[in-house]
Structure formats: structure tokens, C-alpha cells
Design a protein around this motif. Structure first.
Motif, PDB file in Angstrom:
ATOM      1  N   UNK A  11       0.835  -1.201   0.000  1.00  0.00           N
ATOM      2  CA  UNK A  11       0.000   0.000   0.000  1.00  0.00           C
ATOM      3  C   UNK A  11       0.869   1.249   0.000  1.00  0.00           C
ATOM      4  N   UNK A  12       1.942   1.198   0.774  1.00  0.00           N
ATOM      5  CA  UNK A  12       2.898   2.319   0.815  1.00  0.00           C
ATOM      6  C   UNK A  12       3.500   2.551  -0.568  1.00  0.00           C
ATOM      7  N   UNK A  13       3.896   1.487  -1.236  1.00  0.00           N
ATOM      8  CA  UNK A  13       4.493   1.618  -2.560  1.00  0.00           C
ATOM      9  C   UNK A  13       3.502   2.227  -3.548  1.00  0.00           C
ATOM     10  N   UNK A  14       2.257   1.774  -3.497  1.00  0.00           N
ATOM     11  CA  UNK A  14       1.241   2.303  -4.401  1.00  0.00           C
ATOM     12  C   UNK A  14       0.947   3.775  -4.101  1.00  0.00           C
ATOM     13  N   UNK A  15       0.908   4.116  -2.812  1.00  0.00           N
ATOM     14  CA  UNK A  15       0.662   5.506  -2.433  1.00  0.00           C
ATOM     15  C   UNK A  15       1.762   6.409  -2.977  1.00  0.00           C
ATOM     16  N   UNK A  16       2.990   5.963  -2.851  1.00  0.00           N
ATOM     17  CA  UNK A  16       4.106   6.771  -3.351  1.00  0.00           C
ATOM     18  C   UNK A  16       4.011   6.939  -4.863  1.00  0.00           C
ATOM     19  N   UNK A  17       3.553   5.914  -5.538  1.00  0.00           N
ATOM     20  CA  UNK A  17       3.439   5.953  -6.999  1.00  0.00           C
ATOM     21  C   UNK A  17       2.316   6.887  -7.447  1.00  0.00           C
ATOM     22  N   UNK A  18       1.250   6.993  -6.659  1.00  0.00           N
ATOM     23  CA  UNK A  18       0.052   7.696  -7.101  1.00  0.00           C
ATOM     24  C   UNK A  18      -0.084   9.121  -6.570  1.00  0.00           C
ATOM     25  N   UNK A  19       0.651   9.470  -5.525  1.00  0.00           N
ATOM     26  CA  UNK A  19       0.486  10.794  -4.924  1.00  0.00           C
ATOM     27  C   UNK A  19       1.479  11.805  -5.482  1.00  0.00           C
ATOM     28  N   UNK A 187       0.752  17.620 -10.023  1.00  0.00           N
ATOM     29  CA  UNK A 187      -0.526  16.983 -10.277  1.00  0.00           C
ATOM     30  C   UNK A 187      -0.586  16.312 -11.639  1.00  0.00           C
ATOM     31  N   UNK A 188      -0.006  16.965 -12.635  1.00  0.00           N
ATOM     32  CA  UNK A 188      -0.018  16.398 -13.989  1.00  0.00           C
ATOM     33  C   UNK A 188       0.782  15.114 -14.063  1.00  0.00           C
ATOM     34  N   UNK A 189       1.783  14.984 -13.206  1.00  0.00           N
ATOM     35  CA  UNK A 189       2.569  13.752 -13.161  1.00  0.00           C
ATOM     36  C   UNK A 189       1.835  12.619 -12.454  1.00  0.00           C
ATOM     37  N   UNK A 190       0.752  12.942 -11.783  1.00  0.00           N
ATOM     38  CA  UNK A 190      -0.060  11.940 -11.077  1.00  0.00           C
ATOM     39  C   UNK A 190      -1.510  12.083 -11.543  1.00  0.00           C
ATOM     40  N   UNK A 191      -1.791  11.724 -12.803  1.00  0.00           N
ATOM     41  CA  UNK A 191      -3.110  11.985 -13.399  1.00  0.00           C
ATOM     42  C   UNK A 191      -4.265  11.314 -12.677  1.00  0.00           C
ATOM     43  N   UNK A 192      -4.060  10.129 -12.099  1.00  0.00           N
ATOM     44  CA  UNK A 192      -5.166   9.453 -11.423  1.00  0.00           C
ATOM     45  C   UNK A 192      -5.586  10.237 -10.185  1.00  0.00           C
ATOM     46  N   UNK A 193      -4.614  10.705  -9.414  1.00  0.00           N
ATOM     47  CA  UNK A 193      -4.919  11.520  -8.237  1.00  0.00           C
ATOM     48  C   UNK A 193      -5.615  12.804  -8.671  1.00  0.00           C
ATOM     49  N   UNK A 194      -5.089  13.457  -9.688  1.00  0.00           N
ATOM     50  CA  UNK A 194      -5.642  14.723 -10.153  1.00  0.00           C
ATOM     51  C   UNK A 194      -7.065  14.543 -10.666  1.00  0.00           C
ATOM     52  N   UNK A 195      -7.307  13.489 -11.430  1.00  0.00           N
ATOM     53  CA  UNK A 195      -8.633  13.269 -11.980  1.00  0.00           C
ATOM     54  C   UNK A 195      -9.662  13.042 -10.871  1.00  0.00           C
TER      55      UNK A 195
END
Length: 388
Positions: A11-19, A187-195
């Protein structure tokens, strides 16, 4: 199942990837050199188990009662401030905790209102800082009581230290045009979070639970400013606050037996052994090292919660064996929230539940209430305590 993860580390790894970078760094922050932050986690690795091999219980009971609330596992949600990791924030966390049969701690610096969170999880404890005069504090308590909060937590272990050797992430006071332009590349580098936030509205970084009737919700830094301008509370102040709340009352941030005894004296029904996740006075020992002495001092007089470094179910069991009645988690559920929203928080709680159950089986315990220090192999010199 594509978004399902098997460990809190995943979960930590995914959070770092998505935030976005700044949001992620705010989650993993520790004050100054991060000595306390690191020790909170590494200290658990020094504790061993003493398992049995036969006469193991076929069924294990993970349920317990904390602050008057029955919970299905000895893990509750620790209150954390403005949650910019997911659009639904604390409401998603509250729903996940309710689905798991456990309680929610809601920060007065939260991004969602106490009314919305209690509606999502009736087993909600409202957390306050000593901020503002007594009339303002009392008004916030009355609001939480009217909303249906089941308990009150006062946090006393936070100095808001921003001096970190690796650099603190920039946090805007408000998402005005200037801030949006500054943080747009992240934000643009993390489109899923931004969307996700574009669909629900960008976080406004306000703290609705700090507002009194008729007031606009202050920004996080507005609430922080009120807290910083308020003289630190005395034990007399804490006793007064306890008198204003007729339900369960917890004091968060205890690291010394003498402070634990003072908590008993003012009528607290629970304490949390905590160093604010390594965000208070750096070089404070890991909370798990301090827990045994505090439990020995007051464990028969109030509930003892533990907060600091929980990453797996076996960590929960170690804390319970050393005297805690339940643990509070912070970063672990925030990573789950960032990874997959409400389902991600439920995922984290399921991982902890499974780990607790496995440890109980190996130790030959049929209930979390049976755990004792003798279930662990504690190396010489592990404990830290103040002689008082």
C-alpha cells in the motif's frame, strides 16, 4: 482484485506511486533527523515471539472494548489532519472502519465535518488540540457531542516541528491561482490523483471542525495559527476540559509514567502512548519501548492505546502483549486511502486482522485479551523509561 494489495508495505508503494511528491512527503515526514520516526518502526524488529506448536486454538477472538465501544479487532483509526490523498478523505476512512467493525478517530484539523463522519461511522471519537480560549473549545465540544461523537481525544504530543534534514514539503495556505500554477506540474505527473479531485473538486485545505457557528471554515494554517497563539495547557486546563465532557476521555501523547499518573488524576479514561509518529521532539524513543513501563504504572486504571510504527498484524500483537488494549494506526490507513480509497483502507484493516489472527494462533492464544509479556522474547536493554 487488480487494486488489491497483500501488505501494508505494498500500500505504501502504491501511495508513493500515485500521490504528488509534496503530498507523499507530508505523509512520511518525521521531525529533524527522523530518529524517532525510524526507531518507531525498527524497534518492532527487535521483539521476538515465543510460539507454541500444539494445543493451538481452532478459533481466535480478536474483539475488544475501547473507550466504551465494542470493536471487532484491536485497531482503531488515529486522527490525522487535512487529508489531501483522496477526495472523500475522512468520510471514506470512516466508512471503511465501520465496515471493519472498528472505531474512527477524527481530527479537529480534518477536511470533513464531524457531522458527516459520525453519519458514516457512529463509533467516532473527536480529537481536539488546546486551541483558542475556553469558550471556543467548549463550543467545539458541544458541536461534537451534538453530532454524536462517542468520545473525546486531546492531543498533547505535537510541536509542529518543520525543520527536517531532508527538507519539508511545501504546503500552500490555500489553493488559490498562484498555488495551483505552482503545484500543477506535480498533479499532472499523477493523473489518477488529479482526476479524482477534479471530479469531486480540488481540496480547499480548510478545517471545518475548527469553525464555530456562523464562521467560515479556517484554512489549515489558520487553524494552526490559532493553536500556536494559544498558551500550552496546564494540567489544570486538562482537568477542566475533562469536566466539560461527560463521556470517554483520552489523552494522546503520553511517553512517561508520571504523565500517565497525572492523566489518571484528572479523570482520563484512556491514554495513548505516542510520540506523534515521530513528529514531536526528535530523539524521543520509539513508543513501543516506552509502553511497558507506562502499562505497569497505570494499566489497571484506564485503557491504554498505542500509536507509533504499526505496519503489520504481528506489530499489533506485540503492542498488546506489552500492555496496550488496542492500537491506533495513521500512515498505514492513509497509504491504503491513497492506493484505493475506501476499499484500500478496508484492505489495510483486513491485512492487520489476518496478521493478528495468525500471531494468536502461533502463540496458542484464543483471544487478544490473553496476550502477556511472556509471549515475547524481549532483548536486554529494549525498554526505555523515565525513573520517576
Amino acid at each position: 482484485m487488480v487494486q488489491w494489495f497483500e501488505t501494508v508495505a505494498e500500500a505504501h508503494r502504491l501511495a508513493r506511486k500515485r500521490l504528488p511528491k509534496s503530498v507523499y512527503k507530508a505523509l512520511v515526514a518525521g521531525s529533524e533527523r527522523g530518529l524517532t520516526l525510524d526507531d518507531n518502526i525498527s524497534a518492532f524488529g527487535e521483539l521476538g515471539f515465543a510460539p507454541h506448536i500444539a494445543d493451538l486454538p481452532a478459533k481466535r477472538d480478536l474483539s475488544t472494548t475501547v473507550l466504551g465501544q465494542e470493536i471487532s479487532l484491536p485497531v482503531i483509526i488515529s486522527p490525522t489532519g487535512v487529508q489531501a490523498v483522496h477526495p472523500e478523505g475522512e468520510v471514506a476512512v470512516a466508512r471503511a472502519a465501520a465496515a471493519a467493525g472498528t472505531a474512527m478517530g477524527l481530527s479537529s484539523f480534518a477536511s470533513r465535518s464531524v457531522e458527516d463522519v459520525v453519519a458514516a461511522n457512529p463509533k467516532t471519537f473527536f480529537q481536539v488540540y488546546w486551541a483558542g480560549d475556553r469558550d471556543r473549545l467548549l463550543a467545539r465540544l458541544e458541536r461534537a457531542r451534538a453530532a454524536g461523537a462517542k468520545g473525546l481525544i486531546i492531543t498533547l504530543d505535537w510541536s509542529f516541528a518543520t525543520a527536517r534534514d531532508w527538507g519539508s514539503p511545501p504546503i500552500p495556505q490555500a489553493l488559490d491561482l498562484r498555488a495551483k500554477l505552482r503545484f500543477a506540474p506535480q498533479g499532472l505527473l499523477r493523473p489518477r490523483w488529479l482526476w479524482g479531485f477534479l471530479r469531486h473538486g480540488l481540496p480547499d485545505l480548510t478545517t471545518p471542525n475548527m469553525a464555530l457557528e456562523g464562521e467560515a471554515a479556517p484554512t489549515f494554517f489558520g487553524a494552526y495559527g490559532e493553536w500556536m497563539q494559544t498558551p500550552p495547557p496546564t494540567w489544570e486546563d486538562v482537568a477542566w476540559l475533562r469536566e466539560q465532557w461527560d463521556g470517554p476521555f483520552a489523552i494522546k501523547g503520553v511517553t512517561r509514567p508520571d504523565d500517565a499518573r497525572r492523566a489518571v488524576d484528572v479523570g482520563a479514561t484512556a491514554i495513548s502512548v505516542s510520540n506523534h509518529g515521530g513528529n514531536n521532539l526528535d530523539s524521543t524513543p520509539a513508543a513501543i519501548r516506552l509502553l511497558p513501563a507506562i502499562a505497569e504504572a497505570v494499566g489497571d486504571q484506564l485503557d491504554i492505546l498505542f500509536d507509533g510504527g504499526i505496519r503489520r498484524g504481528s506489530d499489533v500483537v506485540k503492542a498488546l502483549a506489552l500492555g496496550a488494549d488496542a492500537v491506533m494506526i495513521g500512515r498505514a490507513y492513509l497509504w491504503g486511502l491513497a492506493a484505493n480509497g475506501q476499499a484500500g483502507v478496508q484492505n489495510v484493516l483486513d491485512i492487520l486482522r489476518s496478521g493478528i489472527d495468525s500471531a494468536l494462533l502461533g502463540l496458542g492464544k484464543s483471544s487478544v485479551r490473553e496476550l502477556v509479556p511472556e509471549d515475547l522474547v524481549v532483548p536486554a536493554g529494549f525498554r526505555r523509561e523515565v525513573t520517576c
